[in-house]
Each structure stands twice: as C-alpha cells, then as structure tokens.
Design a protein around this motif. Structure first.
Motif, PDB file in Angstrom:
ATOM      1  N   CYS A 385       0.825  -1.260  -0.125  1.00  8.78           N
ATOM      2  CA  CYS A 385       0.031   0.183  -0.084  1.00  8.78           C
ATOM      3  C   CYS A 385       0.999   1.224  -0.180  1.00  8.78           C
ATOM      4  CB  CYS A 385      -0.882  -0.078   1.291  1.00  8.78           C
ATOM      5  SG  CYS A 385      -0.296  -0.426   2.774  1.00  8.78           S
ATOM      6  N   ASN A 386       0.247   2.215  -0.119  1.00 15.83           N
ATOM      7  CA  ASN A 386       0.819   3.725  -0.246  1.00 15.83           C
ATOM      8  C   ASN A 386       1.688   4.368   1.197  1.00 15.83           C
ATOM      9  OD1 ASN A 386       0.693   3.244  -3.177  1.00 15.83           O
ATOM     10  ND2 ASN A 386      -1.379   4.244  -3.074  1.00 15.83           N
ATOM     11  N   SER A 387       1.067   4.099   2.168  1.00 21.10           N
ATOM     12  CA  SER A 387       1.488   4.856   3.237  1.00 21.10           C
ATOM     13  C   SER A 387       1.407   3.907   4.571  1.00 21.10           C
ATOM     14  CB  SER A 387       0.281   6.041   3.417  1.00 21.10           C
ATOM     15  OG  SER A 387      -0.901   5.600   3.602  1.00 21.10           O
ATOM     16  N   GLN A 388       1.855   4.402   5.501  1.00 23.20           N
ATOM     17  CA  GLN A 388       1.959   3.813   6.809  1.00 23.20           C
ATOM     18  C   GLN A 388       0.506   3.734   7.314  1.00 23.20           C
ATOM     19  OE1 GLN A 388       4.525   1.881   8.311  1.00 23.20           O
ATOM     20  NE2 GLN A 388       3.230   1.454   9.781  1.00 23.20           N
ATOM     21  N   GLU A 389      -0.195   4.560   7.266  1.00 22.44           N
ATOM     22  CA  GLU A 389      -1.602   4.745   7.522  1.00 22.44           C
ATOM     23  C   GLU A 389      -2.437   3.671   7.115  1.00 22.44           C
ATOM     24  OE1 GLU A 389      -3.384   8.505   7.240  1.00 22.44           O
ATOM     25  OE2 GLU A 389      -2.347   9.185   9.027  1.00 22.44           O
ATOM     26  N   GLU A 390      -2.325   3.412   5.755  1.00 17.32           N
ATOM     27  CA  GLU A 390      -2.853   2.437   5.091  1.00 17.32           C
ATOM     28  C   GLU A 390      -2.641   1.016   5.553  1.00 17.32           C
ATOM     29  OE1 GLU A 390      -3.146   2.525   0.746  1.00 17.32           O
ATOM     30  OE2 GLU A 390      -3.306   4.813   0.675  1.00 17.32           O
ATOM     31  N   LEU A 391      -1.377   0.996   5.726  1.00 17.11           N
ATOM     32  CA  LEU A 391      -0.770  -0.324   6.401  1.00 17.11           C
ATOM     33  C   LEU A 391      -1.492  -0.723   7.805  1.00 17.11           C
ATOM     34  CD1 LEU A 391       1.237  -2.749   6.203  1.00 17.11           C
ATOM     35  CD2 LEU A 391       3.043  -1.198   7.145  1.00 17.11           C
ATOM     36  N   ASP A 392      -1.397   0.176   8.677  1.00 15.36           N
ATOM     37  CA  ASP A 392      -1.825   0.254   9.995  1.00 15.36           C
ATOM     38  C   ASP A 392      -3.382  -0.261   9.696  1.00 15.36           C
ATOM     39  OD1 ASP A 392       0.533   0.497  10.857  1.00 15.36           O
ATOM     40  OD2 ASP A 392      -0.007   2.647  11.408  1.00 15.36           O
ATOM     41  N   SER A 393      -4.052   0.190   8.814  1.00 15.06           N
ATOM     42  CA  SER A 393      -5.411   0.286   8.787  1.00 15.06           C
ATOM     43  C   SER A 393      -5.810  -1.224   8.323  1.00 15.06           C
ATOM     44  CB  SER A 393      -6.226   1.067   7.758  1.00 15.06           C
ATOM     45  OG  SER A 393      -7.560   1.003   7.567  1.00 15.06           O
ATOM     46  N   TRP A 394      -5.083  -1.827   7.222  1.00 16.99           N
ATOM     47  CA  TRP A 394      -5.387  -3.324   6.621  1.00 16.99           C
ATOM     48  C   TRP A 394      -4.982  -4.254   7.975  1.00 16.99           C
ATOM     49  CZ3 TRP A 394      -8.083  -5.023   2.878  1.00 16.99           C
ATOM     50  CH2 TRP A 394      -8.363  -4.301   1.642  1.00 16.99           C
ATOM     51  N   LYS A 395      -3.988  -3.975   8.740  1.00 18.39           N
ATOM     52  CA  LYS A 395      -3.525  -5.065   9.846  1.00 18.39           C
ATOM     53  C   LYS A 395      -4.600  -4.956  10.717  1.00 18.39           C
ATOM     54  CE  LYS A 395       1.565  -4.681   9.701  1.00 18.39           C
ATOM     55  NZ  LYS A 395       2.831  -4.318  10.302  1.00 18.39           N
ATOM     56  N   ALA A 396      -5.208  -3.826  10.993  1.00 23.35           N
ATOM     57  CA  ALA A 396      -6.480  -3.770  12.028  1.00 23.35           C
ATOM     58  C   ALA A 396      -7.726  -4.555  11.634  1.00 23.35           C
ATOM     59  CB  ALA A 396      -6.713  -2.416  12.462  1.00 23.35           C
ATOM     60  N   SER A 397      -7.672  -4.382  10.219  1.00 21.25           N
ATOM     61  CA  SER A 397      -8.969  -4.981   9.586  1.00 21.25           C
ATOM     62  C   SER A 397      -8.778  -6.459   9.640  1.00 21.25           C
ATOM     63  CB  SER A 397      -9.316  -4.452   8.298  1.00 21.25           C
ATOM     64  OG  SER A 397      -9.605  -3.108   8.574  1.00 21.25           O
ATOM     65  N   LEU A 398      -7.507  -7.033   9.232  1.00 21.31           N
ATOM     66  CA  LEU A 398      -7.218  -8.439   9.127  1.00 21.31           C
ATOM     67  C   LEU A 398      -7.296  -8.994  10.492  1.00 21.31           C
ATOM     68  CD1 LEU A 398      -4.167  -8.235   6.718  1.00 21.31           C
ATOM     69  CD2 LEU A 398      -6.556  -9.421   6.567  1.00 21.31           C
ATOM     70  N   LEU A 399      -6.907  -8.113  11.575  1.00 18.31           N
ATOM     71  CA  LEU A 399      -6.998  -8.692  13.020  1.00 18.31           C
ATOM     72  C   LEU A 399      -8.612  -9.033  13.191  1.00 18.31           C
ATOM     73  CD1 LEU A 399      -5.408  -9.283  15.554  1.00 18.31           C
ATOM     74  CD2 LEU A 399      -5.982  -6.730  16.101  1.00 18.31           C
ATOM     75  N   ARG A 400      -9.491  -7.974  13.016  1.00 21.41           N
ATOM     76  CA  ARG A 400     -10.642  -8.046  13.255  1.00 21.41           C
ATOM     77  C   ARG A 400     -11.316  -9.468  12.565  1.00 21.41           C
ATOM     78  NH1 ARG A 400     -13.792  -2.966  11.369  1.00 21.41           N
ATOM     79  NH2 ARG A 400     -15.425  -4.252  12.062  1.00 21.41           N
ATOM     80  N   ALA A 401     -10.991  -9.573  11.282  1.00 24.34           N
ATOM     81  CA  ALA A 401     -11.441 -10.689  10.460  1.00 24.34           C
ATOM     82  C   ALA A 401     -10.775 -12.246  11.227  1.00 24.34           C
ATOM     83  CB  ALA A 401     -11.073 -10.498   9.126  1.00 24.34           C
ATOM     84  N   GLY A 402      -9.727 -11.951  12.189  1.00 21.31           N
ATOM     85  CA  GLY A 402      -9.267 -13.436  12.826  1.00 21.31           C
ATOM     86  C   GLY A 402      -8.041 -13.783  12.048  1.00 21.31           C
ATOM     87  N   VAL A 403      -7.241 -12.882  11.395  1.00 22.46           N
ATOM     88  CA  VAL A 403      -5.942 -13.006  10.873  1.00 22.46           C
ATOM     89  C   VAL A 403      -4.958 -12.436  11.559  1.00 22.46           C
ATOM     90  CG1 VAL A 403      -4.480 -12.685   8.799  1.00 22.46           C
ATOM     91  CG2 VAL A 403      -7.001 -13.315   8.400  1.00 22.46           C
ATOM     92  N   TYR A 404      -4.435 -13.394  12.633  1.00 21.57           N
ATOM     93  CA  TYR A 404      -3.389 -12.836  13.590  1.00 21.57           C
ATOM     94  C   TYR A 404      -1.904 -12.575  12.989  1.00 21.57           C
ATOM     95  CZ  TYR A 404      -7.237 -13.200  16.641  1.00 21.57           C
ATOM     96  OH  TYR A 404      -8.681 -13.165  17.301  1.00 21.57           O
ATOM     97  N   PRO A 405      -1.116 -11.799  13.766  1.00 21.04           N
ATOM     98  CA  PRO A 405       0.241 -11.599  13.175  1.00 21.04           C
ATOM     99  C   PRO A 405       0.978 -13.036  13.640  1.00 21.04           C
ATOM    100  CG  PRO A 405      -0.507  -9.771  14.514  1.00 21.04           C
ATOM    101  CD  PRO A 405      -1.487 -10.784  14.744  1.00 21.04           C
TER     102      PRO A 405
END
Length: 600
Positions: A385-405
């Motif tokens: 993605c194009n920015s750190q904000e977008e990266l953090d947003s996608w990580k948080a959304s994947l976390l909500r979907a049950g995809v953990y780090p």
C-alpha cells in the motif's frame, strides 16, 4: 504609416526652436509633391494624436477586466481592513475585548477539531478527533494483540507452573493456581500497551492545540502563555489517566472472576481438550468482539498491489481488494464486476515485510499456517500500500477478521507447541491453555471498552472544559493582560500594509470610474495601400538589370530618398526631391512596413 521630419544635428547644435521645427515640418509636407495630398495625415502632431488615441482605446478595452480584478481584491480585504481599522493598540478596553474573543474562538476551534464539524471540512488531512478515533479502534487493539505470548512460550510457562505447583508429588488434577499465575502475568503485560495508548492520545491533543493556537501568532506573548498553560493541563490529565489505567489493571489482578458469564468454565475443559489451537484462536476472536466469518460482513475495501508476483502472472499492479469476515477477494477495478480471485481466511496469518531500499511502498504478507499455497503456486502473498496509515488500517482490519500476526520465537522459527511426553501433563497444559484464552478474551474486551472511555472522561473532555472555562481566568491571573496583547512587529507592518492597500484599491476604482465615464474612442485611420511598393520593387530589379535607371510607372507619387542625418545637412533638414537628401522618418504605430532600400 505616418511620416515625420526631425531636427538635424546641425539644427540641434544651433538650438533651433521646437515650434520652428514643427512649422518647417508642416511646410515640407504641404509643399512636397509626394506628400501634399496627405499632409493632414503626416507630421509629429498627427502622430501624437494617433498614438494617444491608440493608448486610449487600449485602456478603454482593458478597463472592465482590470476593474473586476480590483473589485475582487477590495472585497477580499474589506473584512480584514475593517478589523484593523477598529484596532486601537493603546485602548485597554479594546485589548481586553480582543483577548476574550481570541480565547473563545480558540475554545470553539478546539472543540470542532475534536468533536467534528460540518463547516469547513478538511478534505486533505485527518483532524485531531479523527486521528484519536483511529487510535481508539485500530492502533490500540493492534497493540493488545502484540502482547500475546507466542504459543511455544505460553505452553512452556504453563508446563513449568503446573510442575512447580505439584513439586515432588504427581498431581492428579489441574491446579487452579497455575491458571491464576498465567492469567495474572498476561494481565500485567497489558500495562505497556495501555501506557503507550495514553501517550498517543496525549500527543494528538497537543498537536491539535498547536493547530488552534497558530491563529494567535499576532500576539506572541499571548500565544506563548496560552501554549504553556494548555500543555501543562494536558500533562496533568495525562498523569491522572496513567494512574487510573494502572488502577484498572490492578483491579483486574486483584480478583480473577471465573464465574464470569463469558468464561467457558472449568466444566467445559474436556470439550476444549478436543479442539485444536486454531479453533481456540477463532473462539478468542469471537470473544473479543470480532464479527463471525459466517456473517460475510465486509470489513474494508481499498487498492493494494501484489508485489511478489510478476506482471505476466497477474501481479505487480494494483487491484481492488475487499476483506470480509470470510474471505479476501480482489477485483480488476472498483466496479467490482470482474473478480480475479477469492482467498478464504481459514488458517491464514499475517507477517511483516521489510521495506525495500528503493521502494516507496509499505508491504505486508499473508500465508497459510499449514504451508499450503495461498494463490496459484505461491505460498505467500505480499500486498503493498502507499502509506503507513493504510498499512496499519489493513492490519487492524485483518485482525478483526481473525487473521493474526505471526509469532516468531527466539530461534527464528514460527511458533508452535513444544512436545510433552507425559499425556496427563499434556492434557492439563491444554486445559489451562484454553482457560487462559477464554479469560484473557474477557480482559481484552474489557480494556478495549474502558480505555477509550477513560481517555475521553479524564483527558479529552477535561481539556475541552479547561480551555472553555479556565483558560481565560488563568491568563488574567498572570496580571499582565496589557502586555499579552502587544502585537508583533511583523503584525504591525502587515496591518499597515493591509490598510494602505485597501485605501489604494478604493482610490484606484474611483479613478477608473472617472476615466470610463469621460473617455471616448475614435477609429484609427485605415492602413496605407502598399501594394504599389512591391510592384515598384520588382520593376526596379528588372530595370537595374538593363540600364541601371529607375523608371517609376505607377499611380503613386514618387518616393523621397532619405539618407542618415549628417553635419552638412540644411538648417531645417528639408530639401527638394531632385537628388537631394531629406531627413524624413516614418513612425509605425501598428505594424512594420515592408523593407524598401533607401527608405526608413
């Protein structure tokens, strides 16, 4: 073309009068056979009238647009000039009134940036309130997930806790003390993310304050004191928040409530023993408030680039991704008509990818924990993605979907349970492991709910209330209200320039109004037909080839020969056409004449 006769150098040296030169010029054109029929359109006075009319016409044509431009400038300055005109630097009453208005405006601006406002919406950057909301619901939950111990380490800690509690004896039952010891250690680990959460919110508040008090730059001392007072208040409220959050964690440590309605309970331990750790993680996600995948709710949409697949295999370009509670799909574009692929979220995990040296993208990867291919022949899918904000947003959304780090152990291998040779001990470890997951999901859910509420009550709302009701009193308490309202030298210069420009614009519009009402236009004289000159030039070249003589065969009058002015010229610079030189110059107000040998 307008012909004029200038004074020669001899006339200038002899100090010939200008009026005499003009009279000589007029006599020349009236008496000369080549010019007497157009003498009224020749000479310096006629040239003056034509040039003046040409300038008048140009001004008349340019006046409407110029007047509109000046009026727009005047309109933009009216409000500012009116405020500056009323400003009296030495008036104490006016200074006090201005101070009150500035503090009230500061309070209103701060509240709008925090609470949101429908007027003057910023479409480029997020406001302070929007950034704090992102911390509440994206960054803080992500920080909580990072505190989870990796599977191998957690199972090892449970193993040691059980064996240390039993000591030399062999235990027949799962000890409650081991469960409490592990849970308390997990709860204590939340202090770091919670303190970091407070710091992030505090920093956003300070940034918002700086954005608001920038409007006080007119009065440097007032701006400095206002900044100091508000930042001090934020720091005080920050300390109170820290104390309150640590108290909340201590409260959770004081009593482990195994009778909580969301706790799976010890009676269900046998059933949990038959579940895999992945199912347990899914249960945690549901207990933490993550939406069930079976609902197929869309969590996030956006553009992502598949960076680890070549363009020939369908990668290396942007696709429109849709993350739901069940799958990750991507389409050709935002119309969502041509689906490229749909990836189920089962057994997927998230991994960070280091940013390339020459790359401006921010990359993360998803992979299957069972080492299966996630897309065609690829076991890993790297998304950019194009920015750190977008990266953090996608990580948080994947976390909500049950995809953990992904959890990485000290030896660099992915997390996994350490084999236990004792079957009874293995069952006890698995039981406590599931109980810890269930109880910690309650703690995570509680902290995610209480932390934003605590920050809103103790810090954000308190700072808003302080600015609106206490700030003015503290500024008055300094006892230097008059000094606070001393304007900066730059502001004084700006005020004077604005007033001067405003006055000049009004005066200019008045002048333009007078010009436009008294000016009239007249058409310029038609251009001279010079076609005979071109005909004459061609005939001159033909005759030169025969006998070298110039024979004029045209309806136009003969052309006077003109040579540069010299010291031997006559006193009036005017001579007859018979082979003698006349100082005749032609002024061209509109266009250049064609080049003719011997004529200027």
């Amino acid at each position: 073309y307008i012909g004029v006769v200038n004074r020669s150098q001899k006339d200038i040296d002899g100090k010939k009068d200008i009026m005499a030169a003009l009279e000589s010029e007029r006599n020349f054109f009236l008496s000369h056979p080549a010019y007497k029929h157009i003498a009224e359109r020749m000479g310096t006075p006629y040239l003056q009238r034509i040039l003046n009319q040409q300038l008048t016409n140009h001004i008349r044509d340019a006046l409407p647009a110029f007047r509109t431009h000046l009026q727009s400038q005047l309109l933009a300055l009216n409000k500012e000039a009116e405020e500056y005109r009323k400003f009296s630097p030495d008036d104490v009453v006016h200074r006090t009134k201005t101070l009150l208005q500035l503090v009230q405006r500061l309070a209103v601006d701060f509240e709008k940036l925090i609470e949101g406002s429908g007027d003057k919406v910023d479409t480029v950057n997020l406001s302070g309130g929007a950034r704090i909301n992102k911390i509440f619901h994206e960054r803080f939950p992500n920080e909580l997930i990072k505190t989870e111990s990796d599977e191998r380490k957690l199972r090892q800690e449970i193993n040691y806790a059980i064996r240390n509690i039993h000591g030399v004896r062999t235990g027949l039952f799962t000890p409650d003390m081991a469960f409490q010891a592990i849970v308390k250690k997990q709860i204590s680990s939340l202090k770091g993310p919670c303190i970091k959460f407070i710091d992030m919110v505090s920093q956003e508040l300070i940034t918002t304050v700086y954005q608001c008090i920038g409007k006080l730059s007119t009065f440097p001392q007032l701006r400095e004191e206002t900044e100091r007072i508000i930042i001090t208040e934020i720091r005080e409220q920050e300390n109170k928040c820290r104390e309150q959050v640590l108290l909340l964690i201590d409260i959770q440590l004081a009593y482990i409530n195994t009778k909580h309605e969301d706790f799976i309970g010890f009676t269900n331990s046998q059933h949990l023993n038959n579940q895999s750790s992945m199912n347990s993680s899914a249960q945690i996600a549901r207990n933490q408030g993550v939406t069930s995948r079976s609902n197929r709710i869309v969590i996030q949409k956006g553009w992502l680039t598949i960076s680890n697949i070549g363009i020939m295999k369908g990668g290396a370009k942007e696709f429109w991704f849709i993350l739901s509670t069940e799958s990750l799909s991507w389409y050709k574009d935002g119309k969502e008509k041509e689906k490229k692929y749909m990836l189920p979220l089962d057994n997927l995990k998230l991994r960070d990818v280091e940013k390339g040296f020459m790359s401006s993208k921010f990359v993360f990867a998803i992979f299957n924990t069972e080492l299966r291919n996630v897309y065609k022949d690829y076991k890993c899918l790297e998304l950019a993605c194009n920015s750190q904000e977008e990266l953090d947003s996608w990580k948080a959304s994947l976390l909500r979907a049950g995809v953990y780090p992904e959890k990485i152990t000290e030896d660099g291998q992915e997390n996994g349970a350490q084999p236990i040779t004792d079957p009874q001990l293995e069952r006890q470890v698995e039981t406590i492991r599931n109980l810890v997951d269930s109880y910690m999901s309650i703690i995570y859910k509680t902290m995610r709910d209480l932390m934003p509420k605590t920050m809103m009550h103790l810090m954000i709302n308190s700072v808003k209330e302080f600015i609106s009701s206490e700030l003015l009193a503290q500024l008055y308490a300094l006892g230097e209200c008059s000094a606070l309202m001393d304007e900066s030298p730059e502001q004084k210069q700006l005020r004077e320039e604005v007033l001067r420009k405003h006055s000049a614009l009004k005066e200019a519009l008045t002048v333009i109004g007078e010009i436009s009402s008294s000016t009239f236009t007249t058409p310029l004289p038609p251009p001279v037909d010079s076609s005979w000159i071109q005909h004459l030039s061609s005939r001159h070249r033909k005759n030169s080839a025969t006998d070298g003589r110039l024979v004029i065969r045209a309806n136009a009058p003969p052309i006077p020969r003109v040579s540069p002015t010299g010291p031997n010229s006559s006193s009036d610079g005017l001579q007859q056409l018979t082979g003698q030189h006349n100082h005749v110059r032609t002024s061209v107000p509109r266009r250049q004449p064609p080049a003719i040998p011997g004529v200027k």
